[in-house]
Structure formats: structure tokens, C-alpha cells
Write a protein that holds these residues in place. Structure first.
Motif, PDB file in Angstrom:
ATOM      1  N   PRO A   1       0.802  -1.229   0.000  1.00  0.00           N
ATOM      2  CA  PRO A   1       0.000   0.000   0.000  1.00  0.00           C
ATOM      3  C   PRO A   1       0.832   1.275   0.000  1.00  0.00           C
ATOM      4  CG  PRO A   1      -0.849  -1.567   1.616  1.00  0.00           C
ATOM      5  CD  PRO A   1       0.472  -2.079   1.163  1.00  0.00           C
ATOM      6  N   SER A   2       2.112   1.167   0.389  1.00  0.00           N
ATOM      7  CA  SER A   2       2.970   2.355   0.461  1.00  0.00           C
ATOM      8  C   SER A   2       3.795   2.566  -0.802  1.00  0.00           C
ATOM      9  CB  SER A   2       3.913   2.246   1.675  1.00  0.00           C
ATOM     10  OG  SER A   2       3.186   2.127   2.874  1.00  0.00           O
ATOM     11  N   THR A   3       3.674   1.675  -1.773  1.00  0.00           N
ATOM     12  CA  THR A   3       4.450   1.832  -2.999  1.00  0.00           C
ATOM     13  C   THR A   3       3.838   2.935  -3.871  1.00  0.00           C
ATOM     14  OG1 THR A   3       3.157   0.112  -4.117  1.00  0.00           O
ATOM     15  CG2 THR A   3       5.182  -0.568  -3.020  1.00  0.00           C
ATOM     16  N   THR A   4       4.671   3.546  -4.702  1.00  0.00           N
ATOM     17  CA  THR A   4       4.206   4.595  -5.609  1.00  0.00           C
ATOM     18  C   THR A   4       4.664   4.279  -7.027  1.00  0.00           C
ATOM     19  OG1 THR A   4       6.165   5.978  -5.241  1.00  0.00           O
ATOM     20  CG2 THR A   4       4.263   6.365  -3.822  1.00  0.00           C
ATOM     21  N   LEU A   5       3.836   4.648  -7.984  1.00  0.00           N
ATOM     22  CA  LEU A   5       4.161   4.469  -9.399  1.00  0.00           C
ATOM     23  C   LEU A   5       3.728   5.733 -10.128  1.00  0.00           C
ATOM     24  CD1 LEU A   5       5.076   2.592 -11.770  1.00  0.00           C
ATOM     25  CD2 LEU A   5       2.664   1.954 -12.006  1.00  0.00           C
ATOM     26  N   ASP A   6       4.682   6.429 -10.718  1.00  0.00           N
ATOM     27  CA  ASP A   6       4.404   7.616 -11.526  1.00  0.00           C
ATOM     28  C   ASP A   6       4.728   7.288 -12.976  1.00  0.00           C
ATOM     29  OD1 ASP A   6       3.665   9.157  -9.350  1.00  0.00           O
ATOM     30  OD2 ASP A   6       5.705   9.804  -8.958  1.00  0.00           O
ATOM     31  N   LEU A   7       3.796   7.599 -13.858  1.00  0.00           N
ATOM     32  CA  LEU A   7       3.964   7.268 -15.264  1.00  0.00           C
ATOM     33  C   LEU A   7       3.824   8.523 -16.113  1.00  0.00           C
ATOM     34  CD1 LEU A   7       4.479   4.488 -16.600  1.00  0.00           C
ATOM     35  CD2 LEU A   7       2.069   4.453 -17.250  1.00  0.00           C
ATOM     36  N   GLU A   8       4.823   8.767 -16.951  1.00  0.00           N
ATOM     37  CA  GLU A   8       4.797   9.827 -17.942  1.00  0.00           C
ATOM     38  C   GLU A   8       4.915   9.171 -19.316  1.00  0.00           C
ATOM     39  OE1 GLU A   8       7.984  12.478 -16.978  1.00  0.00           O
ATOM     40  OE2 GLU A   8       7.356  12.704 -14.877  1.00  0.00           O
ATOM     41  N   PRO A   9       4.694   9.907 -20.394  1.00  0.00           N
ATOM     42  CA  PRO A   9       4.740   9.280 -21.720  1.00  0.00           C
ATOM     43  C   PRO A   9       6.032   8.517 -22.004  1.00  0.00           C
ATOM     44  CG  PRO A   9       3.724  11.428 -21.893  1.00  0.00           C
ATOM     45  CD  PRO A   9       4.203  11.300 -20.484  1.00  0.00           C
ATOM     46  N   ARG A  10       7.160   9.005 -21.474  1.00  0.00           N
ATOM     47  CA  ARG A  10       8.435   8.330 -21.732  1.00  0.00           C
ATOM     48  C   ARG A  10       9.204   8.067 -20.439  1.00  0.00           C
ATOM     49  NH1 ARG A  10       9.789   5.792 -26.051  1.00  0.00           N
ATOM     50  NH2 ARG A  10      11.935   6.580 -26.049  1.00  0.00           N
ATOM     51  N   ARG A  11       8.486   7.942 -19.350  1.00  0.00           N
ATOM     52  CA  ARG A  11       9.183   7.755 -18.077  1.00  0.00           C
ATOM     53  C   ARG A  11       8.327   6.962 -17.105  1.00  0.00           C
ATOM     54  NH1 ARG A  11      11.795  12.783 -14.586  1.00  0.00           N
ATOM     55  NH2 ARG A  11      13.073  11.528 -13.145  1.00  0.00           N
ATOM     56  N   LEU A  12       8.995   6.089 -16.337  1.00  0.00           N
ATOM     57  CA  LEU A  12       8.344   5.280 -15.309  1.00  0.00           C
ATOM     58  C   LEU A  12       9.150   5.432 -14.023  1.00  0.00           C
ATOM     59  CD1 LEU A  12       7.015   1.654 -15.640  1.00  0.00           C
ATOM     60  CD2 LEU A  12       8.604   2.232 -13.808  1.00  0.00           C
ATOM     61  N   ILE A  13       8.493   5.855 -12.943  1.00  0.00           N
ATOM     62  CA  ILE A  13       9.158   6.008 -11.652  1.00  0.00           C
ATOM     63  C   ILE A  13       8.438   5.119 -10.644  1.00  0.00           C
ATOM     64  CG2 ILE A  13       9.881   7.602  -9.844  1.00  0.00           C
ATOM     65  CD1 ILE A  13       9.618   9.873 -11.877  1.00  0.00           C
ATOM     66  N   PHE A  14       9.175   4.169 -10.089  1.00  0.00           N
ATOM     67  CA  PHE A  14       8.615   3.220  -9.121  1.00  0.00           C
ATOM     68  C   PHE A  14       9.405   3.319  -7.826  1.00  0.00           C
ATOM     69  CE2 PHE A  14       9.197  -1.048  -7.215  1.00  0.00           C
ATOM     70  CZ  PHE A  14       7.902  -1.264  -6.760  1.00  0.00           C
ATOM     71  N   ALA A  15       8.697   3.321  -6.710  1.00  0.00           N
ATOM     72  CA  ALA A  15       9.366   3.363  -5.407  1.00  0.00           C
ATOM     73  C   ALA A  15       8.565   2.566  -4.392  1.00  0.00           C
ATOM     74  CB  ALA A  15       9.545   4.800  -4.926  1.00  0.00           C
ATOM     75  N   ALA A  16       9.251   1.733  -3.648  1.00  0.00           N
ATOM     76  CA  ALA A  16       8.655   0.981  -2.542  1.00  0.00           C
ATOM     77  C   ALA A  16       9.522   1.228  -1.317  1.00  0.00           C
ATOM     78  CB  ALA A  16       8.594  -0.510  -2.861  1.00  0.00           C
ATOM     79  N   PRO A  17       9.011   1.890  -0.285  1.00  0.00           N
ATOM     80  CA  PRO A  17       9.838   2.201   0.887  1.00  0.00           C
ATOM     81  C   PRO A  17      10.156   0.948   1.691  1.00  0.00           C
ATOM     82  CG  PRO A  17       7.558   2.767   1.309  1.00  0.00           C
ATOM     83  CD  PRO A  17       7.621   2.358  -0.133  1.00  0.00           C
ATOM     84  N   SER A  18      11.281   0.989   2.374  1.00  0.00           N
ATOM     85  CA  SER A  18      11.581  -0.097   3.306  1.00  0.00           C
ATOM     86  C   SER A  18      10.620   0.003   4.478  1.00  0.00           C
ATOM     87  CB  SER A  18      13.026   0.000   3.796  1.00  0.00           C
ATOM     88  OG  SER A  18      13.230   1.211   4.486  1.00  0.00           O
TER      89      SER A  18
END
Length: 373
Positions: free
Chosen positions: A268-285
Motif C-alpha cells: 500500500p505504500s508503494t508509488t508508481l508515476d507514469l509519464e509518456p516516456r518515463r516510469l518512476i517506481f518506489a517501494a519504501p523499506s
């Protein structure tokens, strides 16, 4: 109450992450009544014992002033602790932060604890997700400001409980130095009825803090960020998820991020940001704490992070996947690195992501996040 040179702003903070620590000393501060108390809101001198559990909520709000624009070198010097807290060098980079008064609460076992909120500009959120060093910097800065204002010394042996915040983050209003505000923020009309105050410049670097009755018990301000006291807690560098992709039957791109060591409680704390040419994924410890009797058992779920910008050069994209492992035991490390890098380079040659129609789903049993774009 109004203070010359300050502006009152309203905050509705959103949770970022929570840090667990403990007090190293006994001190007397003014604490408000516990949230469950039915008595009128008032403060009274309260002794905080040594070895008491402390929760620090790191939160975000768009109305907190952002740090000044500086070069990347200046930012890195600040993160490394190579700047002082005085304003002698106008090129130094500093981070405004709202520090709440302490409030009483209980931990999962029902034992007493105290909670502080440290609220930063929402503009810092993405950097904190991408950079474990910057996240550590914010944690240490929060600890130092709490110690300086309230005289509560905090242990650097920290934990990350499986909660976004300890307790609900309530709206509040604060006074901030007007010089820190953007033109749009400076035009805000004053809010009625002072809820909290803020420390305004005294010839020192302007750091924002809520002022409670216990502010007089403050210890001397540390002379350097991350230098006094030295940081003993560390945030491990995030793991890099593996990457693969195919084309789905309906023409969408099906991207699979492999994070085999992530716990269900962390999703539930993970984040996913999507742009046309970019993917940013983060899952906190996250440390999931299970209480049995008087003992706490912590289970760690490691952090993962990937910032895949498909407009970068091929060599830069390949370098992102250094250290990718195919499974939790690290078998097939070299093959995992090469496969993910090759898949990313092939994805670079494909069309842009369909951001508006994108969907994602966790398959925790398989340890993967599937993105359709």
C-alpha cells in the motif's frame, strides 16, 4: 497573535513515512492532553522518561516553503553535512521544516509513546523517494530540529513501522517567515485565531518550527546538518526491480517489475508515476512489527526504486540495472542485470506510454507489479 515579518499559512499535511526511535534522556516539556482525553485542550509540564518510544511522522504539504533554488553541488553539500546552520553563505542550501509539539499516544502493545510531526514541502517528496541519502538527510534533519526545540535526545537506532503515520495528521495553521514564501504564498490572507506559532529569524538560518510552551527547554541548535550529533541510523540503498515487457493482445504495453522480496504489508505504500516516456517506481523499506507479550518482532521488507527515463542514452539506461538479482537469494545476478537492461532498451524503441489509460496491479505471491500502458 501576529509576529512582524511572518505570514500565517494553513496546512493539511499528507503522510510520507514514519520513523520509530527512543528517547536517550529524561526531560520535562509541555505536552497536550492525549487524543482520547475528554478534558479541555491545555498544556501542562510533563516529564518524558528516558527509553520512551518515539514516533516521528515525516509528512508533506504544498504550502510549506520549498528550499531555495541552488545548484546540485550546493544541495549535495547540504545532504553531506558540509554547511552550517547560520546564514553566512547565501549560496548554502537549507530545508524549511514545520516541527510540531509532542503529543502522547500508545504503541501497538498499549505502552506510552510520544509523537512528533515534521512537515516538509511537497516539492521534496519525489527526491526522497528516489534517493535513500536524501531520505536519511530528512530524517536526521527532523531529529536535530526536534532535539533543538524540545530538548529530547533521540536514538539513531531507528525502525520503520508499517504505517504511513502514527495517528492522524490534523490540519493546522502556522506562522512562517514571509521571506521564505513565494509571491503567491505571500499574498495569502492571515488565518484567524493562532493555532501555533513559528520561530522567525534571529539572524540565523530561517528554519520553521511550531512553538509550544515547551520551546524554552530547547537545547543549543546543532552547528551543522548531519554533523552534530553524527547520524548513526542509515537507510539502505534501495534494490532495483527487474524489468520485462510484452505487448498485450489489445495492443497495450505490459510491463512487469519484479520485486520478489517485498512484503504484502509494504504494497500500500508503494508509488508508481507514469509519464509518456518515463516510469518512476518506489517501494519504501518497512519494518512490520509484531508484538507478542512484551516483545516486539520486526520483519524487514527492503526498499525498491527505479527511475526509468526512456529519453536517456542507452548507456545510462543500462547502468540503472546494475545489481538486479533474479531472486531473493541473488542467483543469476549477471543474467538478471543483462536481461532487464536489454528489455529496457527494447522498450525505449517502442511507442510512448498511454498514461491516461494506464492501470497497474500487484501480484504479491509472484513478487511482481504489472503495469498496462
Amino acid at each position: 497573535m501576529s509576529v512582524p515579518g511572518t505570514t500565517r499559512i494553513s496546512l493539511a499535511p499528507t503522510p510520507g513515512f514514519c520513523i520509530k526511535s527512543a528517547t536517550l534522556n529524561q526531560t520535562t516539556v509541555a505536552l497536550p492532553p492525549a487524543a482520547s482525553d475528554n478534558a479541555p485542550s491545555s498544556s501542562a509540564a510533563t516529564t518524558i522518561a528516558a527509553n520512551l518510544k518515539v514516533f516521528v511522522n515525516i509528512a508533506w504539504d504544498k504550502n510549506v516553503p520549498a528550499p531555495p533554488q541552488r545548484s546540485e553541488d550546493a544541495i549535495e553539500r547540504a545532504v553531506a553535512g558540509d554547511v552550517s546552520l547560520d546564514a553566512s553563505d547565501p549560496e548554502d542550501w537549507f530545508v524549511p521544516v514545520i516541527v510540531s509539539e509532542p503529543r502522547r499516544d500508545n504503541d501497538k502493545a498499549g505502552k506510552p509513546s510520544i509523537v512528533f510531526d515534521c512537515i516538509f514541502s511537497a516539492a521534496l517528496k519525489s527526491r526522497a523517494l528516489r534517493s535513500p541519502e536524501f531520505k536519511t538527510f530528512l530524517i536526521e534533519l527532523s531529529f536535530q530540529r526536534i532535539e533543538a526545540q524540545w530538548g529530547v535526545q533521540l536514538a539513531r537506532q531507528i525502525g520503520t513501522p508499517n504505517i504511513a503515520s502514527k495517528g492522524k495528521l490534523l490540519p493546522r495553521s502556522v506562522l512562517v517567515p514571509s521571506a521564505l514564501l513565494s509571491p503567491a504564498q505571500a499574498d495569502l490572507s492571515p488565518a484567524p485565531a493562532a493555532v501555533v506559532g513559528a520561530e522567525a529569524g534571529k539572524g540565523a538560518r530561517p528554519l520553521i518550527e511550531e512553538v509550544g510552551a515547551g520551546a524554552g527547554a530547547a537545547t543549543p541548535t546543532p552547528k551543522g546538518i548531519l554533523k552534530s550529533p553524527p547520524p548513526r541510523g542509515e537507510v539502505e540503498r534501495p534494490l532495483v526491480p527487474g524489468l520485462s515487457w510484452t505487448k498485450a493482445g489489445d495492443g497495450r504495453l505490459r510491463i512487469v517489475l519484479s520485486a520478489p522480496r517485498i512484503a504484502r504489508a509494504a504494497t500500500p505504500s508503494t508509488t508508481l508515476d507514469l509519464e509518456p516516456r518515463r516510469l518512476i517506481f518506489a517501494a519504501p523499506s518497512i519494518t512490520d512489527t509484531t508484538t507478542t507479550g512484551d516483545a516486539d518482532t520486526d520483519t524487514d521488507s527492503p526498499a525498491y526504486a527505479l527511475d526509468l527515463d526512456l529519453d536517456r542514452a542507452d548507456a545510462e539506461i543500462e547502468a540503472l540495472f546494475d545489481g538486479v538479482r533474479r531472486d531473493a537469494k541473488g542467483k543469476g545476478k549477471g543474467e538478471g542485470e543483462g536481461k532487464s537492461a536489454r528489455e529496457a532498451l527494447m522498450l525505449k524503441r517502442e511507442r510512448a506510454f498511454d498514461v491516461d489509460a494506464a492501470v497497474a496491479e500487484w501480484r504479491v505471491a509472484e513478487g511482481v507489479l504489472v503495469v498496462y500502458a
